[in-house]
Design an enzyme around this catalytic site. Structure first.
Site, PDB file in Angstrom:
ATOM      1  N   CYS A   2       0.677  -1.308   0.047  1.00  0.00           N
ATOM      2  CA  CYS A   2       0.004  -0.055  -0.022  1.00  0.00           C
ATOM      3  C   CYS A   2       0.940   1.235   0.044  1.00  0.00           C
ATOM      4  O   CYS A   2       2.192   1.204   0.710  1.00  0.00           O
ATOM      5  CB  CYS A   2      -1.074   0.057   1.268  1.00  0.00           C
ATOM      6  SG  CYS A   2      -2.035  -1.411   1.173  1.00  0.00           S
ATOM      7  N   ARG A  27       3.345  -0.145  -5.268  1.00  0.00           N
ATOM      8  CA  ARG A  27       3.059  -0.781  -3.956  1.00  0.00           C
ATOM      9  C   ARG A  27       1.841  -1.467  -3.921  1.00  0.00           C
ATOM     10  O   ARG A  27       1.482  -2.174  -2.764  1.00  0.00           O
ATOM     11  CB  ARG A  27       3.216   0.316  -2.878  1.00  0.00           C
ATOM     12  CG  ARG A  27       4.543   1.021  -2.816  1.00  0.00           C
ATOM     13  CD  ARG A  27       4.430   2.152  -1.813  1.00  0.00           C
ATOM     14  NE  ARG A  27       4.468   1.593  -0.345  1.00  0.00           N
ATOM     15  CZ  ARG A  27       5.665   1.322   0.337  1.00  0.00           C
ATOM     16  NH1 ARG A  27       6.644   1.765  -0.586  1.00  0.00           N
ATOM     17  NH2 ARG A  27       5.622   0.910   1.418  1.00  0.00           N
ATOM     18  N   TRP A  74      -3.130  -2.537  -1.600  1.00  0.00           N
ATOM     19  CA  TRP A  74      -2.504  -4.014  -1.876  1.00  0.00           C
ATOM     20  C   TRP A  74      -3.633  -4.694  -0.791  1.00  0.00           C
ATOM     21  O   TRP A  74      -3.534  -4.419   0.351  1.00  0.00           O
ATOM     22  CB  TRP A  74      -1.200  -4.287  -1.685  1.00  0.00           C
ATOM     23  CG  TRP A  74      -1.089  -5.614  -2.158  1.00  0.00           C
ATOM     24  CD1 TRP A  74      -1.022  -6.276  -3.817  1.00  0.00           C
ATOM     25  CD2 TRP A  74      -0.572  -6.883  -1.224  1.00  0.00           C
ATOM     26  NE1 TRP A  74      -0.698  -7.659  -3.465  1.00  0.00           N
ATOM     27  CE2 TRP A  74      -0.619  -7.892  -2.099  1.00  0.00           C
ATOM     28  CE3 TRP A  74      -0.635  -6.949   0.145  1.00  0.00           C
ATOM     29  CZ2 TRP A  74      -0.153  -9.322  -1.678  1.00  0.00           C
ATOM     30  CZ3 TRP A  74      -0.345  -8.133   0.366  1.00  0.00           C
ATOM     31  CH2 TRP A  74      -0.106  -9.280  -0.356  1.00  0.00           C
ATOM     32  N   ASN A 110      -1.113   1.487   6.033  1.00  0.00           N
ATOM     33  CA  ASN A 110      -0.089   0.322   5.341  1.00  0.00           C
ATOM     34  C   ASN A 110       0.356  -0.159   6.174  1.00  0.00           C
ATOM     35  O   ASN A 110       0.938   0.018   7.234  1.00  0.00           O
ATOM     36  CB  ASN A 110       0.773   1.183   4.383  1.00  0.00           C
ATOM     37  CG  ASN A 110       1.983   0.392   3.982  1.00  0.00           C
ATOM     38  OD1 ASN A 110       1.735  -0.998   3.737  1.00  0.00           O
ATOM     39  ND2 ASN A 110       3.007   0.734   3.910  1.00  0.00           N
ATOM     40  N   GLY A 111      -0.125  -1.702   6.326  1.00  0.00           N
ATOM     41  CA  GLY A 111       0.661  -2.595   7.189  1.00  0.00           C
ATOM     42  C   GLY A 111      -0.631  -3.566   7.593  1.00  0.00           C
ATOM     43  O   GLY A 111      -1.549  -3.555   6.862  1.00  0.00           O
ATOM     44  N   GLU A 494      14.137 -19.020 -11.191  1.00  0.00           N
ATOM     45  CA  GLU A 494      13.854 -17.743 -11.635  1.00  0.00           C
ATOM     46  C   GLU A 494      12.928 -17.462 -12.842  1.00  0.00           C
ATOM     47  O   GLU A 494      12.044 -16.855 -12.934  1.00  0.00           O
ATOM     48  CB  GLU A 494      15.033 -16.745 -11.653  1.00  0.00           C
ATOM     49  CG  GLU A 494      14.994 -15.463 -12.352  1.00  0.00           C
ATOM     50  CD  GLU A 494      14.058 -14.653 -11.306  1.00  0.00           C
ATOM     51  OE1 GLU A 494      13.526 -14.784 -10.242  1.00  0.00           O
ATOM     52  OE2 GLU A 494      13.692 -13.371 -11.864  1.00  0.00           O
ATOM     53  N   LYS A 498       9.312 -16.107 -13.040  1.00  0.00           N
ATOM     54  CA  LYS A 498       8.824 -15.175 -13.919  1.00  0.00           C
ATOM     55  C   LYS A 498       7.627 -15.620 -14.802  1.00  0.00           C
ATOM     56  O   LYS A 498       6.655 -14.720 -15.017  1.00  0.00           O
ATOM     57  CB  LYS A 498       9.868 -14.767 -14.960  1.00  0.00           C
ATOM     58  CG  LYS A 498      11.173 -14.096 -14.584  1.00  0.00           C
ATOM     59  CD  LYS A 498      10.929 -12.579 -14.202  1.00  0.00           C
ATOM     60  CE  LYS A 498      10.608 -12.183 -12.601  1.00  0.00           C
ATOM     61  NZ  LYS A 498      11.437 -11.934 -11.757  1.00  0.00           N
ATOM     62  N   GLU A 501       4.301 -15.568 -12.587  1.00  0.00           N
ATOM     63  CA  GLU A 501       3.778 -14.365 -11.967  1.00  0.00           C
ATOM     64  C   GLU A 501       3.162 -13.463 -13.157  1.00  0.00           C
ATOM     65  O   GLU A 501       2.425 -12.875 -12.857  1.00  0.00           O
ATOM     66  CB  GLU A 501       4.952 -13.554 -11.148  1.00  0.00           C
ATOM     67  CG  GLU A 501       5.844 -13.150 -11.945  1.00  0.00           C
ATOM     68  CD  GLU A 501       7.014 -12.302 -10.795  1.00  0.00           C
ATOM     69  OE1 GLU A 501       6.477 -11.756 -10.077  1.00  0.00           O
ATOM     70  OE2 GLU A 501       8.204 -12.509 -11.170  1.00  0.00           O
ATOM     71  N   HIS A 517      13.053 -38.271  -9.619  1.00  0.00           N
ATOM     72  CA  HIS A 517      12.519 -38.646  -8.017  1.00  0.00           C
ATOM     73  C   HIS A 517      11.100 -38.104  -8.122  1.00  0.00           C
ATOM     74  O   HIS A 517      10.718 -38.121  -6.817  1.00  0.00           O
ATOM     75  CB  HIS A 517      13.654 -38.034  -7.219  1.00  0.00           C
ATOM     76  CG  HIS A 517      14.799 -38.421  -7.156  1.00  0.00           C
ATOM     77  ND1 HIS A 517      15.307 -39.752  -6.938  1.00  0.00           N
ATOM     78  CD2 HIS A 517      15.946 -38.239  -7.765  1.00  0.00           C
ATOM     79  CE1 HIS A 517      16.728 -40.159  -7.191  1.00  0.00           C
ATOM     80  NE2 HIS A 517      17.065 -39.036  -7.631  1.00  0.00           N
ATOM     81  N   LYS A 616       4.779  -4.342  -6.127  1.00  0.00           N
ATOM     82  CA  LYS A 616       6.378  -4.333  -6.371  1.00  0.00           C
ATOM     83  C   LYS A 616       6.925  -4.246  -4.971  1.00  0.00           C
ATOM     84  O   LYS A 616       8.025  -5.028  -5.030  1.00  0.00           O
ATOM     85  CB  LYS A 616       6.474  -3.001  -7.100  1.00  0.00           C
ATOM     86  CG  LYS A 616       7.901  -2.664  -7.405  1.00  0.00           C
ATOM     87  CD  LYS A 616       8.374  -3.704  -8.754  1.00  0.00           C
ATOM     88  CE  LYS A 616       9.865  -3.807  -8.828  1.00  0.00           C
ATOM     89  NZ  LYS A 616      10.253  -4.957  -9.640  1.00  0.00           N
TER      90      LYS A 616
END
Ligand code: F6R
Length: 621
Positions: A2, A27, A74, A110-111, A494, A498, A501, A517, A616
């Protein structure tokens, strides 16, 4: 997460609040809103669209004022919906911007408030009506319930009841020229102007408005008025709160409003910026010396004999790559821990450990908490590899290597990752030299290879048209496997992150030797298997693993170094990379995986720069 902006001024602050929100959209972007003091009342506009639409709403509704707060959300508590969007009003009854009557207290947050259920029950019992599912509305009512003519006093008393993390900005209908801010566990800065003062989650939101920034500390409460402000800090060991002076820093924050230029998305632009970003990150490095990491680094490095890396997400994968480098080149034991796990598990501390945090933003709550946890266990030799020099992480660590990727706007990290790798390779060489494992000749060879990276990266970026052709195949898939071995296993991880997401295709990465396995059971002709194939010591082993996939009808998509002699065949698609690049090969091999994710997402029509449910900067745990 946020983003918060707040202002007290002698001019209409709505354009500044909106501009600040646009810069803080990284954010979170589930909803946004603004509230002002106008005509003796609180007025607000809220939207579940982007800030651009909010801007139109405030213009149409004529929302303006000298005092106000704004927020980009967010979602944590409650779905993304207008009734859950901030600002929240005490006694809020859903009145929107056109309403003449609304509550007394306006608040953004925010939090996460951990004890919101108990507080809500108590406030309900006292007659407060709730219109949202958020923990934030609880704080608005709480402040209201404690208000007795002095907002600063009410906020100080309210935060004493809160458990969890917060940065808040609050104003009150009955005190028209005052905004109060408070923080504990979430970032908040004060921007000092001439006859006006501001609050923001990040100094970047205030770029062009003021460069005079006060970084509020944990527990601070700040009172903003037109020409003055003051701050109180929490007392040590239960002592009363008291006024404090905090240094005002001149911060040349970048607005982040970089132009897209010829690119369709910031992510694509940032992928193509990597030669420049790596060049900038390594600029001016003539030789390997501890001072690259700050004053006192030589002493710190002489006093450590193991490394513990703490990070999240993509940054943890650069840490995993560095573990291979640290153990093979610097011969120092290295361990990587996901910050959110490390902070809550029992571990065996060793004061001779170098704690290395890796973070693009420098504000990730879990990584900051993991650092503090390590310090509380007596491990005080701390270093960060970070992209934001003014961030909390850089302030908290003894040593730092600042990557110069520049503002990264796309939510999916790209240039931050490769520049982290560059910084971590330098750290490896420095520890190797300190420990007597780096000859002058090796140092010169490694530095030469590092300096050549921008050119080598250009050659990899030139593969984009071939990757686009693959992306068209990938766009119709629902699953993908990524394989790598050794130093390139974290690169496979990675690549899978990518893809998932931004394209929402389910992707998993495995060390190729692990396939048999279990995950081999997933392989059918419908399963693309992306293989990272550098010409390193494990190549023959990797080729055997590729045969295991082919034997089950799996479709291989191989990024092979030019000197591997892996050829295209039925069910084997090959994109030929340049020749093997030695220890720095992961920096090249990740780039086509970024491009594959990007173009697959474009082909599927997703919101590449702002993928669903993400943000982000992850400033909540
Ligand atoms: C993925 C991504 C995230 C971040 C993670 C840590 O593309 O960007 O996984 O890497 O949230 O963020 P920082 O590096 O800012 O600590």
């Amino acid at each position: 997460m946020c983003g918060i902006v707040g202002a007290v001024s002698q001019r209409n602050i709505v354009p500044i609040l909106i501009q600040g929100l646009q810069r803080l959209e990284y954010r979170g972007y589930d909803s946004c809103g603004v509230a002002v003091h106008q005509g003796g009342e609180l007025r607000r506009a809220r939207s579940t669209s982007r800030v651009a639409e909010l801007n139109e709403m405030v213009a149409v509704d004529g929302v303006e004022g000298l005092v106000g707060i704004a927020h980009t959300r967010w979602a944590t508590h409650g779905v993304p919906a207008v009734h859950n969007a901030h600002p929240h009003f005490s006694h809020g009854t859903g009145h929107e911007a056109k309403s003449a009557k609304a509550g007394r207290i306006a608040l953004v947050h925010n939090g996460i408030i951990e004890n919101h259920d108990e507080l809500r029950a108590d406030l309900k019992a006292r007659g407060y009506a709730f219109t949202s599912q958020t923990d934030t509305e609880v704080i608005a009512h709480l402040v209201d319930s404690l208000y007795d003519g002095d907002l600063f006093d009410a906020v100080e008393r309210a935060i004493a009841h809160l458990k969890g993390a917060y940065a808040i900005a609050v104003f009150c209908r009955d005190e028209p020229l005052r905004v109060i801010g408070a923080r504990e566990g979430s970032p908040l800065v004060l921007g000092v102007g001439v006859g006006e003062n501001f609050l923001a989650s990040d100094a970047m939101a205030l770029a062009g408005v003021t460069d005079q920034i006060v970084y509020l500390e944990e527990g601070d409460v700040v009172d903003l008025q037109q020409g003055k402000y003051w701050i109180t800090a929490k007392g040590e060991d239960g002592a009363a709160r008291s006024r404090v002076e905090r240094p005002v820093k001149t911060v040349h924050a970048h607005s982040g409003a970089a132009e897209l230029g010829p690119y369709r998305h910031y992510m694509q632009k940032e992928i193509f910026e990597q030669p420049r970003a790596i060049g900038d990150t390594l600029e001016g490095i003539e030789g390997i010396t501890p001072e690259l990491f700050g004053d006192g680094a030589a002493e710190v490095f002489a006093n450590v004999d193991k490394v513990l890396i703490l990070a999240c997400g993509t940054s943890s994968y650069s840490g995993m790559t560095a573990k291979y480098w640290l153990e093979s080149i610097a011969k120092i034991p290295a361990q990587v821990e996901i910050a959110s796990e490390y902070r809550y598990r029992d571990s065996v501390p060793d004061p001779r450990t170098l704690i290395v945090t890796i973070t693009q933003s420098g504000e990730t709550a879990d990584t900051l908490a993991a650092l503090k946890h390590a310090r509380s266990l007596g491990m005080t030799n701390t270093l960060t590899v970070c992209n934001v020099s003014t961030s909390a992480m850089v302030r908290e660590c003894k040593l730092a290597y600042i990557t110069r990727a520049g503002a990264e706007i796309g939510v999916a990290s790209t240039k931050a990752f490769t520049t982290q790798l560059a910084g971590l390779f330098l750290l490896t060489l420095t520890l190797a030299k300190t420990r007597g494992h780096l000859s002058a000749e090796q140092e010169a060879d490694h530095l030469k290879a590092m300096r050549h990276l921008p050119v080598a990266l250009q050659a990899v970026l030139a593969l984009e048209p071939q990757v686009i052709a693959w992306a068209e195949d990938f766009a119709s898939k629902e699953n993908a496997l990524f394989l790598g071995r050794g130093l390139h296993y974290p690169i496979a991880l990675e690549g899978a992150l990518k893809l998932k997401e931004i394209s929402y295709i389910h992707a998993e990465a495995y060390p190729a030797g692990e396939l048999k396995h279990g995950p081999l059971a997933l392989v059918t002709s419908a399963m693309p298997v992306v293989t990272v194939a550098p010409n390193d010591a494990l190549l023959e082993k990797l080729k055997s693993n590729m045969q295991e996939v082919r034997a089950r009808g799996g479709q291989l998509y191989v990024f092979a170094d030019g000197d591997t002699r892996i050829e295209s065949d039925s069910g084997v698609h090959v994109i030929r990379m340049p020749e093997h690049y030695g220890a720095l090969s992961p920096i090249l091999h990740v780039v086509p995986l970024q491009l594959l994710a990007y173009h697959t997402a474009c082909a599927r029509g997703t919101d590449v720069d702002k993928p669903r449910n993400l943000a982000k900067s992850v400033t909540v745990e």
